[in-house]
Design a protein around this motif. Structure first.
Motif, short mmCIF file in Angstrom:
data_model
loop_
_atom_site.label_atom_id
_atom_site.label_comp_id
_atom_site.label_asym_id
_atom_site.label_seq_id
_atom_site.Cartn_x
_atom_site.Cartn_y
_atom_site.Cartn_z
N GLN A 49 0.82 -1.20 0.00
CA GLN A 49 0.00 0.00 0.00
C GLN A 49 0.86 1.26 0.00
O GLN A 49 0.48 2.27 -0.58
CB GLN A 49 -0.93 0.00 1.22
CG GLN A 49 -2.05 -1.01 1.15
CD GLN A 49 -2.89 -1.03 2.41
OE1 GLN A 49 -2.49 -0.54 3.47
NE2 GLN A 49 -4.09 -1.60 2.31
N ARG A 50 2.00 1.18 0.65
CA ARG A 50 2.86 2.35 0.72
C ARG A 50 3.51 2.64 -0.62
O ARG A 50 3.70 3.79 -1.01
CB ARG A 50 3.94 2.15 1.78
CG ARG A 50 4.86 3.35 1.92
CD ARG A 50 6.03 3.05 2.82
NE ARG A 50 6.85 4.23 3.02
CZ ARG A 50 7.99 4.24 3.66
NH1 ARG A 50 8.45 3.11 4.17
NH2 ARG A 50 8.68 5.33 3.82
N GLY A 51 3.87 1.61 -1.37
CA GLY A 51 4.57 1.79 -2.62
C GLY A 51 6.07 1.84 -2.40
O GLY A 51 6.56 1.91 -1.27
N PHE A 52 6.82 1.84 -3.50
CA PHE A 52 8.26 1.76 -3.42
C PHE A 52 8.89 2.81 -4.32
O PHE A 52 8.35 3.18 -5.36
CB PHE A 52 8.76 0.38 -3.84
CG PHE A 52 8.15 -0.74 -3.05
CD1 PHE A 52 8.54 -0.99 -1.75
CD2 PHE A 52 7.17 -1.54 -3.60
CE1 PHE A 52 7.99 -2.02 -1.02
CE2 PHE A 52 6.60 -2.57 -2.88
CZ PHE A 52 7.01 -2.81 -1.58
N GLY A 53 10.06 3.27 -3.91
CA GLY A 53 10.85 4.17 -4.73
C GLY A 53 11.83 3.40 -5.60
O GLY A 53 11.89 2.17 -5.58
N SER A 54 12.62 4.15 -6.33
CA SER A 54 13.56 3.52 -7.27
C SER A 54 14.62 2.69 -6.55
O SER A 54 15.11 1.71 -7.10
CB SER A 54 14.21 4.59 -8.14
OG SER A 54 13.28 5.11 -9.05
N ASP A 55 15.02 3.10 -5.35
CA ASP A 55 16.03 2.34 -4.61
C ASP A 55 15.60 0.89 -4.40
O ASP A 55 16.43 -0.02 -4.46
CB ASP A 55 16.29 2.99 -3.25
CG ASP A 55 17.14 4.24 -3.37
OD1 ASP A 55 17.71 4.45 -4.45
OD2 ASP A 55 17.21 5.01 -2.39
N TYR A 453 14.80 10.63 -10.78
CA TYR A 453 15.31 9.39 -10.21
C TYR A 453 14.21 8.59 -9.51
O TYR A 453 14.14 7.36 -9.66
CB TYR A 453 16.44 9.71 -9.23
CG TYR A 453 16.94 8.49 -8.49
CD1 TYR A 453 17.85 7.63 -9.09
CD2 TYR A 453 16.48 8.19 -7.21
CE1 TYR A 453 18.31 6.50 -8.42
CE2 TYR A 453 16.93 7.06 -6.54
CZ TYR A 453 17.85 6.23 -7.14
OH TYR A 453 18.28 5.11 -6.48
N TRP A 454 13.36 9.26 -8.74
CA TRP A 454 12.39 8.55 -7.91
C TRP A 454 11.21 8.02 -8.71
O TRP A 454 10.33 7.36 -8.15
CB TRP A 454 11.89 9.47 -6.79
CG TRP A 454 12.99 9.81 -5.84
CD1 TRP A 454 13.60 11.01 -5.68
CD2 TRP A 454 13.65 8.90 -4.95
NE1 TRP A 454 14.59 10.91 -4.74
CE2 TRP A 454 14.65 9.65 -4.27
CE3 TRP A 454 13.50 7.54 -4.65
CZ2 TRP A 454 15.48 9.07 -3.32
CZ3 TRP A 454 14.33 6.98 -3.71
CH2 TRP A 454 15.30 7.73 -3.05
N TYR A 455 11.15 8.31 -10.01
CA TYR A 455 10.06 7.79 -10.84
C TYR A 455 10.56 6.81 -11.89
O TYR A 455 9.78 5.98 -12.37
CB TYR A 455 9.33 8.96 -11.52
CG TYR A 455 8.47 9.75 -10.58
CD1 TYR A 455 7.12 9.48 -10.42
CD2 TYR A 455 9.02 10.78 -9.81
CE1 TYR A 455 6.32 10.20 -9.55
CE2 TYR A 455 8.24 11.51 -8.92
CZ TYR A 455 6.90 11.21 -8.79
OH TYR A 455 6.12 11.92 -7.92
N ALA A 456 11.83 6.89 -12.27
CA ALA A 456 12.31 6.15 -13.43
C ALA A 456 12.18 4.64 -13.24
O ALA A 456 11.40 3.97 -13.94
CB ALA A 456 13.75 6.54 -13.73
N SER A 481 23.31 6.54 -12.47
CA SER A 481 23.57 6.12 -11.09
C SER A 481 22.57 5.03 -10.72
O SER A 481 21.35 5.21 -10.86
CB SER A 481 23.45 7.31 -10.14
OG SER A 481 23.62 6.90 -8.80
N ILE A 482 23.08 3.91 -10.24
CA ILE A 482 22.26 2.74 -9.86
C ILE A 482 21.36 2.36 -11.03
O ILE A 482 20.16 2.09 -10.86
CB ILE A 482 21.44 3.00 -8.57
CG1 ILE A 482 22.30 3.73 -7.53
CG2 ILE A 482 20.97 1.68 -7.96
CD1 ILE A 482 21.57 4.01 -6.23
N ASN A 483 21.90 2.37 -12.22
CA ASN A 483 21.15 1.94 -13.41
C ASN A 483 22.15 1.49 -14.47
O ASN A 483 23.36 1.46 -14.24
CB ASN A 483 20.24 3.06 -13.91
CG ASN A 483 21.02 4.26 -14.44
OD1 ASN A 483 22.22 4.39 -14.22
ND2 ASN A 483 20.33 5.16 -15.12
#
Length: 690
Positions: A49-55, A453-456, A481-483
């Protein structure tokens, strides 16, 4: 003479063990296991329910690149903590089995819980081998889950119950702690020491947080036990060496990682000896942690206080003579040594977690509590070990009543939340914003776009229509970065094509900068909380080819002058060293060998000047003058320094190609210069949609 048949009650008495404590322990283990499984469902529901970011999607993207999409690992820029072990070891097989990410995460959490209970059981069994160790380990993990569920803030829940948030460091730490304890108690071979050293090195490379959280604490605890004459010098030296040397080797390797020809890069934040920032970082850290303990993390603060008091009592009672059985803490000196060693490790682990953030001058807020996981789990484990150590003085009835109350409390915490669950609590939900973006993409045949970054990675992983978003900095610079840099280079379905970018998610980006670079969008769509600018017109050449000069290794470059093959960013001074200054009215002659084929000219010129571009093809007759194939003008702008222009050229003379072009100044301040020149095929042409 004995009778052939015994009465039933005598048979039961002599042949069937009827031990009420044994039954209570087995029942407690079973009931606690059921509650743990149910609690994981509640935690999973909260996570979904909270969802997740790109990390959070880093390892999932890495798995897809290697085993699904075929991008490979060569273009990856990994995190400072790559999570090779144990996160990747546990997660990758699950991703291969489960297509649904939510099921994979739940299975990961279940395995994590099983291994945590097993390793804690092993630690307790080294103190005293009993069935009760499983009972205590299960109840302890249940208490930890309850403490997480009672928190208002979901950060701790994410840190422990989603891979790539340093939770694997705790699991690996308990594994290596069992290894060390077993070696102290039972000894071991040279092979086992080498194996421990190898896996310790692997863990340090996987997550540098392991060094301050467990490598150094284990070394310090060994030293304390040696100074207290509980370990002999030879054992202390061997265990210290196989723990400390891998940590030093891993840090030196990662600190110099970019100097080695490895296929991927790990960014490592190095420390600073600037003491004022250390003081500032310490003040901010202590202030934020104080506020967290007084508001969101109260239960963990209570456990830490009990841990501190319990540790003091252990040290106090361990000083009494062995003959004073009424005050003796553990059954023998060996068990007491193991217990004291674990307590010292836990203390230094908590201290190391906090000091490491100060050491690297890095504290950005309460979200950085992900580096303090020992503070949240080790006090609970230590309290359980303390109670387990004195359990012979606790009547099994009181022991069973305490465990029963914990399980009853868990029922009242977990079951009401389960009863309110209506949708699938394990499956990753289809967010409204992503669903609407998918609908937009399917309607207008979009596939690639830009975003912050937080959406990609979040959109890329959760999209069910195959939409892929590549990340940019807020000023629209390339953000590798991180991709994987290959995401920017190749279409996932056709590696011979550059991706066709047709939209940009403006959240976390500067909309003024977007409009300055690319002009007004064709239209704007609101997809839930995401604002999307659409650039799918034929004239949006600069938008869809924006990153091509930075990532396309096959981009045709001019041979003469040589400096024009290197990209110059917007705003570069007109007379920068690598620019070509036009000093004659005839203009600048730029030749291509072999001839350039393409329908896009990317040209960087001084922004306040106007230029005429003439294109010439290759001629086979040496006596014949080259024929001008096409002419176009670059109008002046209002900016300062160089600015890139993207113009379409007729594709009718793509074969045999453009042999050279002449850049002639038309008007301006008489200070004319060119930064770079590229000719390539438009991604719209490559896709066949033009």
């Amino acid at each position: 003479m004995k009778p052939i048949h015994q009465p039933l009650h005598l048979f039961v008495r002599h042949h069937i063990r009827f031990d009420i404590s044994y039954i209570l322990v087995c029942g407690g283990i079973f009931f606690a296991t059921c509650l743990i499984v149910a609690g994981l469902v509640v935690i999973q529901q909260r996570l979904m329910q909270r969802g997740f970011g790109s990390d959070a999607f880093y390892l999932i993207c890495l798995f897809r690149d290697i085993f699904v999409d075929g991008y490979g690992i060569s273009g990856w820029y990994l995190t400072p903590a790559p999570y090779f072990f144990p996160d990747m070891v546990l997660l990758f097989p699950l991703l291969a089995v489960f297509r649904e990410i939510g099921y994979c995460v739940y299975a990961y959490n279940l395995l994590f819980a099983i291994f945590s209970v097993f390793l804690f059981t092993m630690i307790l069994s080294l103190l005293r081998v009993r069935l009760h160790s499983i009972f205590y380990a299960s109840i302890t993990y249940l208490i930890f889950m309850l403490a997480v569920l009672l928190q208002k803030d979901m950060d701790i829940c994410s840190f422990f119950f989603f891979p790539t948030f340093h939770g694997g460091c705790i699991l690996a730490g308990m594994l290596f702690l069992v290894w060390i304890l077993n070696f102290i108690k039972n000894g071991g071979s040279r092979v086992s020491l080498i194996a421990y050293s190898f896996f310790s090195f692997l863990m340090c490379v996987s997550d540098l947080n392991y060094i301050p959280q467990l490598s150094f604490p284990i070394v310090l605890a060994l030293s304390v036990c040696w100074l207290c004459k509980r370990l002999d010098f030879q054992l202390w030296w061997r265990l210290t060496a196989v723990t400390l040397f891998p940590a030093i080797a891993a840090y030196v390797l990662l600190a110099n990682f970019e100097r080695f020809p490895f296929p991927f890069i790990i960014s490592l934040p190095l420390f600073s000896w600037d003491f004022p920032p250390w003081r500032e970082t310490t003040v901010l850290l202590l202030r934020d942690m104080k506020n967290c303990i007084l508001t969101d993390d109260r239960s963990f603060g209570v456990f830490f206080l009990l841990f501190a008091v319990g540790s003091a009592l252990v040290v106090l009672f361990s000083r009494f003579s062995k003959t004073d059985r009424r005050r003796e803490f553990l059954c023998n000196e060996e068990s007491k040594t193991l217990f004291l060693f674990v307590i010292v490790v836990f203390w230094f682990s908590i201290i190391g977690s906090f000091s490491s953030r100060i050491f690297v001058n890095s504290w950005f807020g309460i979200a950085d509590r992900r580096f303090f996981l020992p503070f949240y789990i080790f006090p609970i484990v230590s309290i359980a070990m303390l109670v387990y150590g004195v359990r012979n003085r606790i009547h099994f009835v009181w022991e069973g009543c305490a465990a029963g109350l914990i399980c009853l409390f868990a029922v009242f915490v977990i079951f009401p939340e389960i009863s309110r669950i209506r949708a699938n609590p394990i499956q990753l939900p289809y967010l409204e914003s992503i669903r609407r973006l998918d609908q937009l993409a399917e309607t207008h045949v979009f596939r690639y776009g830009y975003g912050g970054y937080w959406y990609a990675k979040s959109v890329t992983v959760q999209s069910r229509a195959g939409v892929r978003v590549n990340q940019l900095h807020d000023l629209l610079n390339l953000y590798h970065s991180i991709n994987n840099i290959d995401w920017y280079r190749y279409d996932v379905h056709d590696r011979s094509r550059y991706p066709l970018y047709q939209f940009i998610i403006t959240n976390d980006l500067l909309k003024n900068e977007i409009e300055r670079r690319f002009g007004q969008p064709a239209w704007i769509e609101l997809c839930g909380d995401m604002e999307v600018y659409i650039y799918n017109r034929e004239e949006d050449i600069g938008f869809r080819n924006y990153l091509r000069h930075k990532v396309d290794p096959y981009l045709h470059v001019p041979v003469s002058p040589l400096s024009l093959r290197y990209y110059k960013r917007d705003g570069t001074a007109w007379d920068a060293p690598d620019n070509v200054i036009i000093q004659t009215p005839e203009g600048l002659h730029v030749s291509f060998d072999p001839p350039a084929n393409g329908d896009v000219l990317e040209l960087s010129t001084d922004d306040n000047d106007a230029y005429e571009i003439s294109f010439y093809g290759k001629t086979t007759d040496s006596d014949k003058e080259p024929t001008c194939l096409h002419r176009l003008e670059i109008p002046p702008g209002n900016g300062w320094g160089l600015r890139a222009h993207y113009v379409r050229i007729p594709f009718s003379f793509a074969d045999p190609g453009i042999s050279f072009l002449i850049i002639k100044p038309l008007s301006g301040d008489k200070a004319y210069s060119v930064g770079h020149v590229f000719i390539y095929k438009d991604s719209l042409t490559e896709s066949g949609e033009s």
